[in-house]
Design a protein around this motif. Structure first.
Motif, PDB file in Angstrom:
ATOM      1  N   LEU A  98      30.208  38.965  60.374  1.00 23.27           N
ATOM      2  CA  LEU A  98      30.818  40.005  59.555  1.00 23.27           C
ATOM      3  C   LEU A  98      31.182  39.476  58.177  1.00 23.27           C
ATOM      4  N   GLN A  99      31.383  38.169  58.079  1.00 22.85           N
ATOM      5  CA  GLN A  99      31.626  37.554  56.780  1.00 22.85           C
ATOM      6  C   GLN A  99      30.446  37.789  55.839  1.00 22.85           C
ATOM      7  N   TRP A 100      29.227  37.842  56.401  1.00 22.78           N
ATOM      8  CA  TRP A 100      28.008  38.033  55.604  1.00 22.78           C
ATOM      9  C   TRP A 100      27.808  39.498  55.205  1.00 22.78           C
ATOM     10  N   LEU A 101      28.625  40.406  55.744  1.00 24.80           N
ATOM     11  CA  LEU A 101      28.518  41.819  55.401  1.00 24.80           C
ATOM     12  C   LEU A 101      29.606  42.280  54.445  1.00 24.80           C
ATOM     13  N   ALA A 102      30.696  41.523  54.386  1.00 28.91           N
ATOM     14  CA  ALA A 102      31.877  41.999  53.662  1.00 28.91           C
ATOM     15  C   ALA A 102      31.639  42.175  52.172  1.00 28.91           C
ATOM     16  N   ASP A 103      30.775  41.362  51.567  1.00 26.73           N
ATOM     17  CA  ASP A 103      30.606  41.434  50.111  1.00 26.73           C
ATOM     18  C   ASP A 103      29.263  42.012  49.684  1.00 26.73           C
ATOM     19  N   VAL A 104      28.407  42.416  50.629  1.00 32.67           N
ATOM     20  CA  VAL A 104      27.073  42.871  50.264  1.00 32.67           C
ATOM     21  C   VAL A 104      27.156  44.249  49.600  1.00 32.67           C
ATOM     22  N   GLN A 105      26.389  44.422  48.516  1.00 34.34           N
ATOM     23  CA  GLN A 105      26.417  45.673  47.767  1.00 34.34           C
ATOM     24  C   GLN A 105      25.029  46.286  47.583  1.00 34.34           C
ATOM     25  N   GLU A 106      23.982  45.515  47.774  1.00 31.81           N
ATOM     26  CA  GLU A 106      22.613  45.998  47.578  1.00 31.81           C
ATOM     27  C   GLU A 106      21.830  45.937  48.881  1.00 31.81           C
ATOM     28  N   THR A 107      20.954  46.924  49.083  1.00 36.26           N
ATOM     29  CA  THR A 107      20.169  46.939  50.324  1.00 36.26           C
ATOM     30  C   THR A 107      19.224  45.749  50.401  1.00 36.26           C
ATOM     31  N   GLY A 108      18.676  45.313  49.265  1.00 33.25           N
ATOM     32  CA  GLY A 108      17.798  44.147  49.272  1.00 33.25           C
ATOM     33  C   GLY A 108      18.536  42.895  49.715  1.00 33.25           C
ATOM     34  N   ASP A 109      19.791  42.770  49.315  1.00 30.34           N
ATOM     35  CA  ASP A 109      20.627  41.645  49.743  1.00 30.34           C
ATOM     36  C   ASP A 109      20.840  41.711  51.250  1.00 30.34           C
ATOM     37  N   LEU A 110      21.141  42.898  51.773  1.00 27.43           N
ATOM     38  CA  LEU A 110      21.350  43.056  53.216  1.00 27.43           C
ATOM     39  C   LEU A 110      20.086  42.715  53.987  1.00 27.43           C
ATOM     40  N   ASP A 111      18.934  43.222  53.556  1.00 25.61           N
ATOM     41  CA  ASP A 111      17.683  42.960  54.273  1.00 25.61           C
ATOM     42  C   ASP A 111      17.327  41.478  54.232  1.00 25.61           C
ATOM     43  N   THR A 112      17.622  40.802  53.117  1.00 29.66           N
ATOM     44  CA  THR A 112      17.380  39.363  53.024  1.00 29.66           C
ATOM     45  C   THR A 112      18.232  38.622  54.037  1.00 29.66           C
ATOM     46  N   ARG A 113      19.492  38.991  54.169  1.00 33.68           N
ATOM     47  CA  ARG A 113      20.383  38.320  55.119  1.00 33.68           C
ATOM     48  C   ARG A 113      19.948  38.584  56.556  1.00 33.68           C
ATOM     49  N   HIS A 114      19.498  39.814  56.823  1.00 34.52           N
ATOM     50  CA  HIS A 114      18.967  40.099  58.166  1.00 34.52           C
ATOM     51  C   HIS A 114      17.792  39.178  58.487  1.00 34.52           C
ATOM     52  N   LEU A 115      16.852  39.065  57.559  1.00 36.81           N
ATOM     53  CA  LEU A 115      15.663  38.254  57.806  1.00 36.81           C
ATOM     54  C   LEU A 115      16.038  36.799  58.055  1.00 36.81           C
ATOM     55  N   LEU A 116      16.922  36.259  57.252  1.00 39.65           N
ATOM     56  CA  LEU A 116      17.340  34.871  57.422  1.00 39.65           C
ATOM     57  C   LEU A 116      18.041  34.665  58.760  1.00 39.65           C
ATOM     58  N   LEU A 117      18.998  35.519  59.090  1.00 42.29           N
ATOM     59  CA  LEU A 117      19.773  35.343  60.319  1.00 42.29           C
ATOM     60  C   LEU A 117      18.923  35.559  61.560  1.00 42.29           C
ATOM     61  N   ALA A 118      17.848  36.348  61.444  1.00 41.69           N
ATOM     62  CA  ALA A 118      16.958  36.533  62.586  1.00 41.69           C
ATOM     63  C   ALA A 118      16.198  35.258  62.922  1.00 41.69           C
ATOM     64  N   MET A 119      16.162  34.287  62.007  1.00 37.34           N
ATOM     65  CA  MET A 119      15.487  33.016  62.258  1.00 37.34           C
ATOM     66  C   MET A 119      16.417  31.978  62.894  1.00 37.34           C
ATOM     67  N   ASN A 120      17.619  32.389  63.232  1.00 37.23           N
ATOM     68  CA  ASN A 120      18.557  31.488  63.911  1.00 37.23           C
ATOM     69  C   ASN A 120      18.382  31.591  65.418  1.00 37.23           C
ATOM     70  N   SER A 121      18.271  30.468  66.080  1.00 36.30           N
ATOM     71  CA  SER A 121      18.034  30.459  67.520  1.00 36.30           C
ATOM     72  C   SER A 121      19.271  30.790  68.332  1.00 36.30           C
ATOM     73  N   GLY A 122      20.445  30.714  67.721  1.00 35.34           N
ATOM     74  CA  GLY A 122      21.679  30.949  68.458  1.00 35.34           C
ATOM     75  C   GLY A 122      22.235  29.722  69.137  1.00 35.34           C
ATOM     76  N   THR A 123      21.496  28.617  69.099  1.00 36.99           N
ATOM     77  CA  THR A 123      21.945  27.386  69.754  1.00 36.99           C
ATOM     78  C   THR A 123      22.423  26.341  68.762  1.00 36.99           C
ATOM     79  N   ASP A 124      22.145  26.563  67.462  1.00 37.38           N
ATOM     80  CA  ASP A 124      22.626  25.648  66.428  1.00 37.38           C
ATOM     81  C   ASP A 124      22.743  26.440  65.132  1.00 37.38           C
ATOM     82  N   GLY A 125      23.081  25.766  64.055  1.00 36.82           N
ATOM     83  CA  GLY A 125      23.290  26.439  62.788  1.00 36.82           C
ATOM     84  C   GLY A 125      22.101  26.405  61.865  1.00 36.82           C
ATOM     85  N   LEU A 126      20.880  26.325  62.398  1.00 35.59           N
ATOM     86  CA  LEU A 126      19.679  26.244  61.575  1.00 35.59           C
ATOM     87  C   LEU A 126      18.929  27.568  61.557  1.00 35.59           C
TER      88      LEU A 126
END
Length: 484
Positions: free
Chosen positions: A26-54
Motif C-alpha cells: 500500500l506504500q506503493w499506492l499512496a503517492d501514485v497519481q498517473e495511470t502509467g506510474d501505476l501500471d509500471t509498479r504493477h509490472l515490476l511487483l509482478a516479477m517478485n517471487s514472494g520469497t525474497d525482495g528481488l
C-alpha cells in the motif's frame, strides 16, 4: 514468469500463495497519481517471487516483452518510454536498487523495505492480471476501472486472508459501490479518483471482470472472481449490436466487423459506438455484407503483419485504404419519389442505369428521406424502421414477378442526411434489366408527410470501369476541345 513457491507465509498468507498472486504494498499506492506510474509498479511487483525482495525479469520475458513488441502481438502492459520514466523515478527515490549479481536474468531489481514496507500493509493481485495484460484492456489513461479494481482487491485481501480455500480455487468478493469508493479513497489518496469508481465498475462489467448481483434504489452490489482475469474480453456480438443500434442477426457481418476492430486494437466494449460511427462516417454507402467482409479481410491482413503499428489497424486507417481500393464511379439511374403510405409505387419504367447486369459488381437503391411540416427527425427515423421494399416487374400478360429488397441497415438520424442504402446485387440474376418495372413499398407505419426520393445505382466491375474511363478520354494526339 519465474518458477514460484506456492507455499504460503507471512508475506503471502493462505490462500494468496505466491504462485497465483503478487503483492502490492500500500506504500506503493499512496503517492501514485498517473495511470502509467501505476501500471509500471504493477509490472515490476509482478516479477517478485514472494520469497525474497528481488524483482526478476526472466530472459525470455524481459522488460521489452511487456513494454514493446512481442511475438504474440499482444498489447503492451505499459509503453516502454512510460515504463522507463517511472522506473528511473523509483530508483531515484531509493525504492528500487539495480541488482547485478544474477547475470542469468535480463534485469534484476531489489525492493527497498521488503517485506514490511513501513508497516503499511499490502493487497494481493492475481498474477493473470499481468500475464493476460489487463492494464492494456483497462484503457490507456483510464483511472476509473483501475481504482475500482484495486478497491475490489483490497476488500478481497481483507476478507480472504487466512481463509481455508483449496489451492487454485477462484476467490470471489462482493462489494457495494459506496464501499468501493471509500476504499479507493483510502488506498489511492493522491490520485483523487473515488468519484470515478462508479464509472470504473461499469467499465469492468463491460470487460467481463465483474457482475452485478444486487441493487437497491441508492446502491449497487457487484461480484469479482479471480478467474475472470484468466481470459481476455470476449466482446459479445449481442452487446455490440445493442450499443450500436444494430440487429445482431440481420446485420451480423457489420457487428462482427466492429468486434474485429475492437479485438485488433485492444479496445474495450465501450468503444463499439465509436467504431460504428467511424464506419458510417467514412463509408456511408458501403452497406452490403460483401463490403463488411472485404473490410474485415483487409483488417485481418494488416493485423497479421509482423511489427504492425496499432495506428495501422485503427478504423480510420483501414477504412481509408478500403475506400482507396474501391474508388470507382457509380452509374446512377433516374430518380423517382414515393410517399410513405401503403400501396405507394413508382411508375412503370427503366429505373436502372444499365440494360444488362454483365460486368457489374453491385447494385443499390438509395432512398433519401425528406421530412414534411411538423415531422421531427425522431419521428422520421421511427417511421422508416421496418419499411419493406419490393420490385414488381411484368414478365408476360397478367404475369408479374415480385422481388423483395433486403431491409436496409437500421435507420438512424444519419439516414436522414446520407440516405438509406438497400442492397440490390441479387437483382443481377433475379431481374430482367431490359424490361420496365415498378418499385413499391410497404411501411410498418405510414405518414404522407415523409417523402422518399429514390435512385438506383450500379457499380461497374473493374474491367468495365477501366473501359468506360478510357472511352471518356480523348484519343491520343487529338486535342481535348473542352480545354480550349
Amino acid at each position: 514468469m519465474p518458477d514460484l513457491n506456492d507455499a504460503p507465509g507471512v508475506y503471502h498468507p493462505f490462500p494468496f500463495v505466491p504462485g497465483l498472486f503478487y503483492a502490492v504494498p500500500l506504500q506503493w499506492l499512496a503517492d501514485v497519481q498517473e495511470t502509467g506510474d501505476l501500471d509500471t509498479r504493477h509490472l515490476l511487483l509482478a516479477m517478485n517471487s514472494g520469497t525474497d525482495g528481488l524483482l526478476v525479469f526472466p530472459p525470455e520475458r524481459n522488460e521489452a516483452y511487456w513494454t514493446r513488441e512481442n511475438p504474440e502481438q499482444l498489447p503492451n502492459v505499459v509503453s516502454y518510454p512510460t515504463y522507463l520514466r517511472y522506473l528511473k523515478a523509483l530508483i531515484a527515490r531509493g525504492w528500487l536498487h539495480v541488482d547485478r549479481h544474477d547475470t542469468k536474468a535480463a534485469h534484476v531489481y531489489a525492493l527497498a523495505g521488503w517485506p514490511n514496507f513501513a508497516g503499511a500493509g499490502v493487497l494481493y493481485v492475481p498474477r493473470s492480471h499481468i500475464q493476460r495484460r489487463w492494464p492494456a484492456w483497462l484503457g490507456q489513461g483510464q483511472w476509473a476501472p483501475r481504482a475500482a479494481l484495486l478497491a475490489f482487491l483490497a476488500k478481497m485481501t481483507a476478507e480472504k486472508a487466512g481463509a481455508l480455500v483449496a489451492v487454485g480455487q477462484p476467490l470471489e468478493v462482493t462489494a457495494y459501490v459506496k464501499e468501493l469508493r471509500q476504499r479507493a479513497q483510502t488506498i489511492l489518496p493522491s490520485a483523487q479518483v473515488a468519484a470515478k469508481v462508479g464509472d470504473g465498475i461499469a467499465m469492468l462489467a463491460d470487460l467481463g471482470l465483474v457482475t452485478e448481483v444486487a441493487h437497491s434504489r441508492f446502491n449497487h452490489c457487484y461480484r469479482l472472481r479471480t478467474d475472470a482475469f484468466d481470459r481476455p474480453p470476449t466482446w459479445p456480438l449481442a452487446e455490440i449490436a445493442a450499443r450500436c443500434g444494430l440487429d445482431v442477426v440481420r446485420e451480423e457481418p457489420w457487428v462482427a466487423l466492429i468486434q474485429a476492430f475492437l479485438r485488433c486494437n485492444f479496445w474495450p466494449l465501450t468503444r463499439s459506438p465509436e467504431v460504428w460511427g467511424a464506419i458510417r462516417r467514412q463509408i456511408p454507402d458501403a452497406v452490403t455484407h460483401d463490403a463488411a467482409h472485404a473490410i474485415g479481410r483487409l483488417l485481418a491482413q494488416r493485423a497479421a503483419r509482423s511489427h504492425v503499428s496499432r495506428s495501422a489497424t485503427s478504423p480510420s486507417a483501414v477504412l481509408k485504404d478500403y475506400t482507396a481500393q474501391q474508388r470507382r464511379p457509380w452509374l446512377h439511374g433516374p430518380t423517382f419519389t414515393l410517399p410513405l403510405v401503403n400501396g405507394a409505387a413508382s411508375e412503370l419504367g427503366l429505373w436502372l442505369p444499365v440494360v444488362a447486369p454483365a460486368n457489374s459488381d453491385a447494385t443499390q437503391l438509395i432512398v433519401q428521406p425528406t421530412c414534411g411540416p411538423r415531422l421531427s427527425d425522431e419521428d422520421a427515423v421511427a417511421l422508416l424502421e421496418g419499411t419493406r421494399w419490393f420490385i414488381r416487374q411484368p414478365t408476360a400478360r397478367y404475369v408479374e414477378q415480385l422481388i423483395e429488397l433486403p431491409i436496409p441497415l437500421r435507420a438512424d438520424r444519419r439516414a436522414l442526411i446520407d440516405g438509406l442504402f438497400l442492397e440490390g446485387s441479387h437483382l443481377h440474376t433475379a431481374l430482367n434489366f431490359s424490361l420496365p418495372f415498378r418499385v413499391a413499398l410497404e411501411p410498418r407505419q405510414q405518414n404522407a408527410r415523409l417523402t422518399l426520393t429514390c435512385q438506383f445505382r450500379v457499380l461497374p466491375g473493374r474491367t468495365a470501369a477501366v473501359r468506360r474511363q478510357n472511352a471518356a478520354q480523348p484519343a491520343p494526339g487529338i486535342r481535348d476541345q473542352r480545354s480550349s
